[in-house]
Design a protein around this motif. Sequence first.
Motif, mmCIF file in Angstrom:
data_model
loop_
_atom_site.group_PDB
_atom_site.id
_atom_site.type_symbol
_atom_site.label_atom_id
_atom_site.label_comp_id
_atom_site.label_asym_id
_atom_site.label_seq_id
_atom_site.Cartn_x
_atom_site.Cartn_y
_atom_site.Cartn_z
ATOM 1 N N LYS A 1 0.863 -1.165 0.000
ATOM 2 C CA LYS A 1 0.000 0.000 0.000
ATOM 3 C C LYS A 1 0.902 1.218 0.000
ATOM 4 C CE LYS A 1 -4.017 -1.877 2.487
ATOM 5 N NZ LYS A 1 -4.913 -1.709 3.659
ATOM 6 N N PHE A 2 0.427 2.292 -0.631
ATOM 7 C CA PHE A 2 1.279 3.471 -0.746
ATOM 8 C C PHE A 2 0.645 4.666 -0.047
ATOM 9 C CE2 PHE A 2 2.389 0.677 -4.208
ATOM 10 C CZ PHE A 2 3.773 0.685 -4.149
ATOM 11 N N PHE A 3 1.508 5.572 0.378
ATOM 12 C CA PHE A 3 1.097 6.691 1.202
ATOM 13 C C PHE A 3 1.924 7.908 0.799
ATOM 14 C CE2 PHE A 3 2.198 9.007 5.225
ATOM 15 C CZ PHE A 3 0.956 9.581 5.451
ATOM 16 N N MET A 4 1.248 9.061 0.682
ATOM 17 C CA MET A 4 1.944 10.293 0.349
ATOM 18 C C MET A 4 2.493 10.932 1.627
ATOM 19 S SD MET A 4 2.094 10.783 -2.864
ATOM 20 C CE MET A 4 2.665 12.484 -2.835
ATOM 21 N N GLU A 5 3.816 10.971 1.724
ATOM 22 C CA GLU A 5 4.477 11.595 2.869
ATOM 23 C C GLU A 5 5.189 12.832 2.353
ATOM 24 O OE1 GLU A 5 6.036 9.531 6.746
ATOM 25 O OE2 GLU A 5 7.479 9.261 5.126
ATOM 26 N N GLY A 6 4.556 13.991 2.575
ATOM 27 C CA GLY A 6 5.067 15.203 1.955
ATOM 28 C C GLY A 6 4.826 15.143 0.462
ATOM 29 N N ILE A 7 5.911 15.180 -0.297
ATOM 30 C CA ILE A 7 5.784 15.099 -1.756
ATOM 31 C C ILE A 7 6.245 13.744 -2.279
ATOM 32 C CG2 ILE A 7 6.035 17.587 -2.069
ATOM 33 C CD1 ILE A 7 8.984 17.087 -2.824
ATOM 34 N N GLN A 8 6.540 12.816 -1.359
ATOM 35 C CA GLN A 8 7.043 11.504 -1.753
ATOM 36 C C GLN A 8 5.992 10.424 -1.545
ATOM 37 O OE1 GLN A 8 10.735 11.042 0.504
ATOM 38 N NE2 GLN A 8 11.883 11.312 -1.398
ATOM 39 N N THR A 9 5.986 9.445 -2.460
ATOM 40 C CA THR A 9 5.135 8.271 -2.311
ATOM 41 C C THR A 9 5.913 7.215 -1.541
ATOM 42 O OG1 THR A 9 4.037 8.731 -4.412
ATOM 43 C CG2 THR A 9 3.777 6.523 -3.507
ATOM 44 N N VAL A 10 5.332 6.745 -0.450
ATOM 45 C CA VAL A 10 6.024 5.823 0.448
ATOM 46 C C VAL A 10 5.338 4.464 0.432
ATOM 47 C CG1 VAL A 10 6.609 5.382 2.872
ATOM 48 C CG2 VAL A 10 6.790 7.696 1.961
ATOM 49 N N SER A 11 6.129 3.390 0.379
ATOM 50 C CA SER A 11 5.604 2.029 0.492
ATOM 51 C C SER A 11 5.385 1.717 1.960
ATOM 52 C CB SER A 11 6.579 1.021 -0.119
ATOM 53 O OG SER A 11 6.259 -0.294 0.299
ATOM 54 N N LEU A 12 4.122 1.572 2.374
ATOM 55 C CA LEU A 12 3.830 1.251 3.768
ATOM 56 C C LEU A 12 4.375 -0.113 4.150
ATOM 57 C CD1 LEU A 12 0.179 2.598 4.031
ATOM 58 C CD2 LEU A 12 2.218 3.590 5.067
ATOM 59 N N ARG A 13 4.248 -1.072 3.224
ATOM 60 C CA ARG A 13 4.780 -2.415 3.508
ATOM 61 C C ARG A 13 6.267 -2.346 3.811
ATOM 62 N NH1 ARG A 13 5.310 -5.686 -1.682
ATOM 63 N NH2 ARG A 13 6.983 -4.129 -1.866
ATOM 64 N N ASP A 14 7.022 -1.670 2.963
ATOM 65 C CA ASP A 14 8.468 -1.627 3.151
ATOM 66 C C ASP A 14 8.851 -0.868 4.416
ATOM 67 O OD1 ASP A 14 8.603 -3.034 0.833
ATOM 68 O OD2 ASP A 14 9.527 -1.457 -0.375
ATOM 69 N N LYS A 15 8.095 0.186 4.742
ATOM 70 C CA LYS A 15 8.370 0.950 5.963
ATOM 71 C C LYS A 15 8.204 0.063 7.199
ATOM 72 C CE LYS A 15 9.224 5.357 4.902
ATOM 73 N NZ LYS A 15 10.388 6.122 5.432
ATOM 74 N N ILE A 16 7.105 -0.701 7.228
ATOM 75 C CA ILE A 16 6.818 -1.557 8.381
ATOM 76 C C ILE A 16 7.827 -2.696 8.474
ATOM 77 C CG2 ILE A 16 5.163 -3.240 9.295
ATOM 78 C CD1 ILE A 16 2.957 -1.368 8.150
ATOM 79 N N VAL A 17 8.043 -3.384 7.361
ATOM 80 C CA VAL A 17 8.945 -4.542 7.363
ATOM 81 C C VAL A 17 10.367 -4.113 7.704
ATOM 82 C CG1 VAL A 17 9.966 -6.355 5.943
ATOM 83 C CG2 VAL A 17 7.509 -5.890 5.803
ATOM 84 N N ARG A 18 10.779 -2.954 7.223
ATOM 85 C CA ARG A 18 12.122 -2.446 7.529
ATOM 86 C C ARG A 18 12.323 -2.350 9.033
ATOM 87 N NH1 ARG A 18 13.902 2.943 8.496
ATOM 88 N NH2 ARG A 18 16.059 3.361 7.874
ATOM 89 N N GLU A 19 11.329 -1.817 9.749
ATOM 90 C CA GLU A 19 11.450 -1.677 11.195
ATOM 91 C C GLU A 19 11.464 -3.039 11.882
ATOM 92 O OE1 GLU A 19 12.228 1.042 12.393
ATOM 93 O OE2 GLU A 19 11.579 2.495 10.896
ATOM 94 N N MET A 20 10.618 -3.959 11.410
ATOM 95 C CA MET A 20 10.540 -5.281 12.034
ATOM 96 C C MET A 20 11.813 -6.079 11.803
ATOM 97 S SD MET A 20 6.584 -6.313 11.152
ATOM 98 C CE MET A 20 6.430 -7.575 12.441
ATOM 99 N N VAL A 21 12.316 -6.033 10.576
ATOM 100 C CA VAL A 21 13.516 -6.794 10.223
ATOM 101 C C VAL A 21 14.742 -6.237 10.945
ATOM 102 C CG1 VAL A 21 15.124 -7.274 8.338
ATOM 103 C CG2 VAL A 21 12.669 -7.665 8.017
ATOM 104 N N SER A 22 14.898 -4.916 10.920
ATOM 105 C CA SER A 22 16.071 -4.329 11.583
ATOM 106 C C SER A 22 16.034 -4.616 13.083
ATOM 107 C CB SER A 22 16.140 -2.822 11.327
ATOM 108 O OG SER A 22 15.014 -2.153 11.860
ATOM 109 N N ASN A 23 14.834 -4.677 13.666
ATOM 110 C CA ASN A 23 14.710 -4.947 15.097
ATOM 111 C C ASN A 23 15.214 -6.339 15.456
ATOM 112 O OD1 ASN A 23 13.509 -4.207 17.840
ATOM 113 N ND2 ASN A 23 12.481 -6.130 17.384
#
Length: 470
Positions: A269-291
């Motif tokens: 799923k994608f989300f507009m953060e400021g002027i950038q399109t952000v992948s919500l999946r990648d944002k969440i998984v990045r935090e879980m994996v790095s943890n």
Amino acid sequence: MNENTIRALILEGENSWIEFKRCGNGIESDVYETVCSFSNHFGGTILCGVLDDGTIQGISEKAIASLKKNFISVISNPSMFSPTLMIEPKSVKIDGKTILCIQVPSSSEVHTYKKVIYDRVFDSDVKVTATAQIAEMYIRKQNVFTEKKVFKYATINELEPGIIEKCRNLAILKNNEHPWKNLNDEQLLKSAHLYGKDWQTGDEGMTLAGLLLLGKEDVIMSVCPTYKTDALLRRVNLDRYDDRITIYKNLVESYDLLMQFAQKHLPDKFFMEGIQTVSLRDKIVREMVSNILMHREFSSAYVSKFIIEKEQIYTENPCRAQNHIEITPEHFTPISKNPIIARFFSNIGYADELGSGTRNLFKYSQLYSGKKPVMIEDTMFTLSVPLDENYSADYQINVPTPKNTRSDISEREQKIIAIMKETPDITAVQIASELGVSSRTIENAIKNLREKRYIERQGATKDGRWIVIK
């Protein structure tokens, strides 16, 4: 502790840090077992004179003084408790009844009661006998970092070829003026504290952090034999898995493989953060994996896991926990379990500053599924991110349903064969744990499979392996 506080504890019920004891005939041995387990875990409160269901029964006023005296006598007796403890019970009146409140702090040492170590698991006091568990308890008590261990004979040759340059480029991509830009490989390792000196012994060499982050697979398995990370997809075959990768590679490569696994099996799923399109999946998984990669306790025999299920993404990893707590953005104190590894991940853009991961997870999880994540810090750190309720309907995977091609054996025996094919050196006890049945059940099934010539054993009981014949 006042009356209102005790009432609140009674309403909460027994759990990892609250225990009720009847104590009708004095303080029994199980009270001291709980004292020992609370001391070894994260502390807790024992309410004597309260039944298991929370009913306040009380203790005779005449008995209170002798109970206190006997309690202090036992916990200060080195033949009963080692090391001894200093705890003073307090008597409190509720509804005209007197109860004894024993507040047990978490200790900096590992204690035994009658030469037995106890730990707290949910609402039970459990005897600890396994060497790995005992070692883990001592590590939990020590204010040390496993990642700083120096390996005298480990050099830059033990690292995966090209990986330092990869990390340098990632750091420069994040910050074009990054200090690593003008450092050679040896200088970079020392700057990142991946090559260091043990000031107690004088030994110099690669640190465990350096080998785990950048090392070759065989080197990592040599210095950290229990190290591995499991990624599992469980959506159709809930007993085992639909897809799986077992990762033994260094942390940098593990991060990439886990991200790829998630991108393969999770909708985006994608989300507009400021002027950038952000992948919500990648944002969440990045935090879980790095943890699970940054904050695990690498001396533990437990495996870190990344699991995708129908209703959640779930991770667990062994942790040198400071306490038992549910973490929320309003209620947590960020403490790095492996600061060298965490700093390296931050430098190459695989993680952000300490504490931001929790805030990001709560922010992006609600945008992704409309629900909050659940994070529990304990000796096994767990993190669950709910999936959208339409996930199952919208994101189907094609997993063939296993067919029973062996009509003379049971479905469970077929699962045992599949497990042995994948992990030939697995033990009957481990198979029993994976399938959730008793060891005797698995032993009987294995006996049947051997008699029917489906499997055979090669080598000794401890060091051998299973051969699937047909």
